[in-house]
Design a protein around this motif. Structure first.
Motif, PDB file in Angstrom:
ATOM      1  N   GLU A 194      16.919  36.814 104.788  1.00 37.19           N
ATOM      2  CA  GLU A 194      16.399  37.184 103.478  1.00 37.19           C
ATOM      3  C   GLU A 194      17.424  36.858 102.394  1.00 37.19           C
ATOM      4  O   GLU A 194      18.600  37.195 102.525  1.00 37.19           O
ATOM      5  N   SER A 195      16.966  36.212 101.349  1.00 33.40           N
ATOM      6  CA  SER A 195      17.773  36.034 100.146  1.00 33.40           C
ATOM      7  C   SER A 195      17.146  36.873  99.042  1.00 33.40           C
ATOM      8  O   SER A 195      15.925  37.064  99.007  1.00 33.40           O
ATOM      9  N   TYR A 196      17.965  37.376  98.143  1.00 35.22           N
ATOM     10  CA  TYR A 196      17.448  38.302  97.138  1.00 35.22           C
ATOM     11  C   TYR A 196      18.280  38.219  95.860  1.00 35.22           C
ATOM     12  O   TYR A 196      19.440  37.771  95.859  1.00 35.22           O
ATOM     13  N   ILE A 197      17.667  38.669  94.798  1.00 35.21           N
ATOM     14  CA  ILE A 197      18.359  38.883  93.535  1.00 35.21           C
ATOM     15  C   ILE A 197      17.771  40.137  92.900  1.00 35.21           C
ATOM     16  O   ILE A 197      16.551  40.349  92.923  1.00 35.21           O
ATOM     17  N   GLN A 198      18.646  40.972  92.386  1.00 32.39           N
ATOM     18  CA  GLN A 198      18.240  42.208  91.722  1.00 32.39           C
ATOM     19  C   GLN A 198      18.941  42.254  90.364  1.00 32.39           C
ATOM     20  O   GLN A 198      20.165  42.192  90.288  1.00 32.39           O
ATOM     21  N   LYS A 199      18.169  42.354  89.301  1.00 38.01           N
ATOM     22  CA  LYS A 199      18.730  42.425  87.959  1.00 38.01           C
ATOM     23  C   LYS A 199      18.452  43.808  87.387  1.00 38.01           C
ATOM     24  O   LYS A 199      17.290  44.193  87.187  1.00 38.01           O
ATOM     25  N   LEU A 200      19.502  44.584  87.176  1.00 37.50           N
ATOM     26  CA  LEU A 200      19.381  45.934  86.646  1.00 37.50           C
ATOM     27  C   LEU A 200      19.560  45.909  85.133  1.00 37.50           C
ATOM     28  O   LEU A 200      20.370  45.128  84.594  1.00 37.50           O
ATOM     29  N   TYR A 201      18.831  46.780  84.457  1.00 35.29           N
ATOM     30  CA  TYR A 201      18.987  46.898  83.007  1.00 35.29           C
ATOM     31  C   TYR A 201      18.635  48.320  82.585  1.00 35.29           C
ATOM     32  O   TYR A 201      18.191  49.142  83.400  1.00 35.29           O
ATOM     33  N   ASP A 202      18.888  48.624  81.329  1.00 32.36           N
ATOM     34  CA  ASP A 202      18.731  49.991  80.805  1.00 32.36           C
ATOM     35  C   ASP A 202      19.612  50.980  81.579  1.00 32.36           C
ATOM     36  O   ASP A 202      19.247  52.153  81.746  1.00 32.36           O
ATOM     37  N   VAL A 203      20.764  50.513  82.019  1.00 30.06           N
ATOM     38  CA  VAL A 203      21.687  51.372  82.762  1.00 30.06           C
ATOM     39  C   VAL A 203      22.498  52.208  81.777  1.00 30.06           C
ATOM     40  O   VAL A 203      23.042  51.663  80.798  1.00 30.06           O
ATOM     41  N   PRO A 204      22.626  53.526  81.979  1.00 28.92           N
ATOM     42  CA  PRO A 204      23.447  54.340  81.074  1.00 28.92           C
ATOM     43  C   PRO A 204      24.922  53.935  81.122  1.00 28.92           C
ATOM     44  O   PRO A 204      25.509  53.808  82.198  1.00 28.92           O
ATOM     45  N   VAL A 205      25.504  53.724  79.936  1.00 28.82           N
ATOM     46  CA  VAL A 205      26.923  53.373  79.812  1.00 28.82           C
ATOM     47  C   VAL A 205      27.506  54.157  78.646  1.00 28.82           C
ATOM     48  O   VAL A 205      26.778  54.682  77.793  1.00 28.82           O
ATOM     49  N   ILE A 206      28.832  54.220  78.611  1.00 26.36           N
ATOM     50  CA  ILE A 206      29.540  54.770  77.459  1.00 26.36           C
ATOM     51  C   ILE A 206      29.933  53.598  76.570  1.00 26.36           C
ATOM     52  O   ILE A 206      30.605  52.672  77.033  1.00 26.36           O
ATOM     53  N   PRO A 207      29.496  53.591  75.322  1.00 26.35           N
ATOM     54  CA  PRO A 207      29.798  52.452  74.449  1.00 26.35           C
ATOM     55  C   PRO A 207      31.291  52.174  74.355  1.00 26.35           C
ATOM     56  O   PRO A 207      32.127  53.094  74.399  1.00 26.35           O
TER      57      PRO A 207
END
Length: 775
Positions: free
Chosen positions: A565-578
């Motif tokens: 299996e090959s895969y790609i996962q793109k995460l966004y809207d992740v909580p961060v401290i500016p």
């Protein structure tokens, strides 16, 4: 201590040898995969024997007087694809009970010949296209390193990282907190002892016993639409039904605990049954024999299921799981002996978790069934930490009182329209009742500051629909959509899911799947108060991720399976401290985040997973898994860095051999081994100047996770001997976790004697000697 241990061993090691062949029954039901309707007169045959039978008009079958041993069963029914149920272990003490489903063949009779499919190569959920694996109860008890713990067993699968001191499941570079645990179709709190203390999403050992577990599914990406509020993977766990024909019991004594299990019917010739397992920690039992400071760790758990079929009103079941933990430490009162912070700290930790559910399943006509569940869950952590000052006076350091109740109603209709099309549509309403208080003193020896002090109620609403469409004998389409709505801040998600599978040869297939997935954060973060006392994070959105997976499967005969299996996962809207490197992608165990968070973070995980497996036959099995991957994130400062969990590669090799021994070859001797070689932990460099000034470990977060430890070699081993006698069995086992003595990394700590921050590394070798009797 040695004297007591010797008495214990002498008391159980007596001759358990009996002659005469031992036999047992295999029984179960055969049903349609989609509608769950029983299939009458289906053929059930044990391979390479003359034993076989047919189901009755209710889909039930029984194979009587099967000699002790391991077998493969072939199940066939006119108009359906045949199936092989592999690795069925028959012992003298318990009947084997199987629940088997068959898929209707969409071709006309005589057009095509379909070879039987091995059940282990397919997940239980037929709407999963890729990245899904069935986890069997037999594997959980057999694999080295599993320790009867499904979480530790999952770490042997491709793309899953492992540790010794913590059983958190790191899927394809994602934090353990992104995984969802489900039990009987309900999301449950972390079901591990000492959960979330050393890392969110993990713990020391599971509260789920293999005595009550049924076969379950483990997902690592692009999962079907029915799974919401999960970002990295899902562990979909089922409890098995107890025997409704006779009472069966088991007692296990080991260095890690005492297990007592029982199952059976409520009355003779009745349909209702029960099953339960209770465990109490050996450390608590042995505390009177141990030093005063060694008896503080205690745990116990209980799991059960009551199954009540009726004639016309469907099947009712009541099930539950609960655990209670206690741990702590006492400070050293002699200042001269102070070397690290924990030497001057007093800590008391109490934890509990529980879930209780009532489920109802009923047929709707002959082609559909409705399953509804009403459940409540609870999880709580009470932790108080105090630190001694130079005057040997205890000063408050941290207070955590965190209690969460969930009230869940879930219902789903499974409808089979025809041989080509089936659908599952459902809703779930989860009421979230919370009461939380978090205080800490920062810097030390200052008054406690309240970071979170909230109680209230909110709701998470979920709806989904998912269809599986057999376009032809070779093509299957799985398509669905899910939605979530969080009433606390009115954020919502709409999540499409689609997968297609092409069986381009009799033994080969390609699959591709896409899904949008999301997950809420722990509730305490929504009520974080800044230093000025203002609620700054109540508007936090879901963390989201796109999953795309391409999968190739090859079945080599009936005993070998290759998956790539090959895969790609793109995460966004992740909580961060500016304007910092901080991101919730790396969140491990930080309860006290008093900064305003923004959903501006990103992440990307991509790689390739390979699994080559030989199912157990001729007494041996093996499995090789390898993963190459990269896991990167973008914090609040916009800089791309390695994540905490970016090991880059994972290699696992499992193997085992069993011998049937004794006068009539009725006893079983088992040896199992697992070796894991994986990239080292990522960590941030230490700032020695700041650490000396604060007398605590201070990291250089501008270069977060830029360092990596040397590769880790982990070895696990177990050996067992099972003696089968008429109506009972005895098993002696030795299981060793981390037999290679690898020293795990726990971060840095400040040394008051050398005035430097030092790496904390510890070699945790966990042996468990046990004896189990089943009768």
């Amino acid at each position: 201590m040695k004297k007591h241990a010797l008495i214990f061993l002498v008391g159980i090691l007596y001759p358990f040898f009996a002659y005469g062949q031992t036999v047992q029954n295999i029984r179960g039901t055969v049903k349609d995969e989609s509608s769950q309707e029983p299939l009458p007169y289906a053929s059930v045959v044990i391979q390479n024997t003359q034993l076989g039978t047919s189901t009755d008009n209710q889909g039930n079958f029984m194979l009587k007087n099967v000699p002790v041993g391991r077998y493969n069963l072939t199940i066939s029914y006119l108009g359906y694809e045949p199936k092989i149920i592999s690795e069925v272990m028959v012992s003298s003490s318990k009947e084997v009970i199987l629940e088997i489903t068959l898929k209707e063949n969409i071709s006309q009779i005589g057009e095509v010949t379909i070879s039987p499919k091995v059940n282990k190569s397919m997940p239980l959920n037929k709407m999963a296209t890729v990245s899904a694996r069935m986890l069997s109860v037999e594997e959980a008890s057999r694999y080295a390193g599993g320790f009867d713990d499904p979480a530790r067993l999952a770490s042997s699968f491709a793309g899953v990282g492992s540790n010794v001191g913590n059983n958190g499941i790191v899927v394809r570079g994602n934090a353990p907190k992104f995984l969802q645990w489900k039990l009987e179709d309900v999301e449950i709190p972390n079901p591990n002892h000492f959960a979330d203390v050393t890392g969110f999403g993990g713990g020391g050992m599971t509260a789920l016993s293999s005595q009550v577990l049924g076969n379950s599914d483990f997902f690592t990406g692009a999962f079907p639409a029915e799974y919401s509020n999960a970002l990295s993977g899902v562990f979909d766990i089922k409890l098995k039904n107890g025997s409704n024909t006779k009472m069966e019991n088991a007692v296990q004594l080991g260095l890690l605990g005492i297990d007592i299990a029982s199952e059976g019917p409520f009355k003779k010739n009745g349909k209702a049954s029960y099953i339960f397992n209770y465990r109490y920690s050996a450390l608590a039992l042995l505390s009177p024999l141990m030093p005063d400071d060694a008896g503080g760790t205690k745990y116990q758990d209980l799991s059960f299921k009551v199954n009540m079929p009726t004639t016309h009103a469907g099947v009712f079941s009541i099930w539950g799981l609960g655990l209670i933990d206690r741990s702590g430490q006492t400070p050293e009162k002699d200042i001269i002996k102070w070397e690290y912070l924990q030497d001057k700290e007093e800590e008391d930790v109490k934890q509990y978790m529980g879930v209780l559910g009532i489920q109802h399943k009923i047929s709707v006509g002959t082609d559909a069934y409705l399953k509804s569940t009403l459940a409540t869950t609870v999880s709580g952590l009470n932790m108080h930490t105090e630190r001694m000052n130079d005057n040997i006076e205890l000063q408050p350091k941290e207070v955590i009182r965190n209690t969460n109740y969930n009230f869940v109603f879930a219902t789903a209709l499974n409808k089979k329209f025809n041989a080509k099309h089936s659908n599952k549509t459902g809703i779930q309403v989860t009421g979230l009742l919370y009461d939380m208080l978090l205080k800490n003193a920062d810097p030390a020896e200052t008054p406690l500051k309240t970071q979170t002090d909230e109680n209230g109620f909110s709701t998470l609403l979920t709806a989904y629909t998912n269809s599986s469409i057999n376009l032809s004998d070779r093509w299957t389409l799985n398509v669905g959509i899910a939605g979530q709505y969080f009433t606390l801040n009115k954020h919502y998600t709409i999540e499409p899911r689609v997968g297609i599978k092409w069986g381009f040869a009799e033994n080969q297939s390609l699959g591709i799947a896409y899904g949008l997935h999301s997950r809420l954060e722990l509730l305490n973060y929504y009520f974080t108060r800044s230093e000025s006392g203002e609620l700054v994070n109540k508007d936090l959105d879901f963390t989201r991720a796109h999953h795309l997976v391409l999968s190739y499967n090859l079945n080599i005969g009936s005993n070998y399976h290759l998956q790539i299996e090959s895969y790609i996962q793109k995460l966004y809207d992740v909580p961060v401290i500016p304007d910092s490197s901080y991101s919730f992608i790396n969140l491990q165990k930080d309860w006290f985040v008093n900064k305003a968070l923004k959903n501006n973070g990103k992440g990307i995980n991509y790689g390739i997973d390979v699994t080559l497996e030989k199912y157990i036959s001729r007494g041996y099995y093996f499995m090789f898994t390898g993963s190459l991957f990269n896991s990167r994130y973008q914090g609040g400062d916009g800089v791309w860095r390695n994540t905490r969990f970016n090991r880059n590669y994972l290699l696992n090799f499992l193997s085992g051999k069993e011998w049937m021994v004794g006068k009539n070859k009725q006893n079983v001797f088992n040896v199992n081994l697992r070796l894991s070689y994986q990239g080292g932990d990522r960590y941030s460099p230490i700032d020695q100047t700041a650490s000396a000034r604060q007398e605590d470990a201070v990291y250089d977060e501008r270069n977060a996770f830029s360092k990596q430890l040397a590769p880790a070699l982990l070895g696990h081993f177990n050996v067992s001997y099972k003696i089968n006698q008429a109506k009972r069995s005895h098993e002696f086992a030795l299981k060793i976790l981390n037999a290679t003595g690898y020293k795990e990394y726990y971060g840095y700590r400040y040394n008051f004697k050398t005035h430097r921050a030092e790496q904390e590394r510890e070699s945790i070798i966990i042996p468990n000697i046990s004896y189990k009797i089943e009768f």
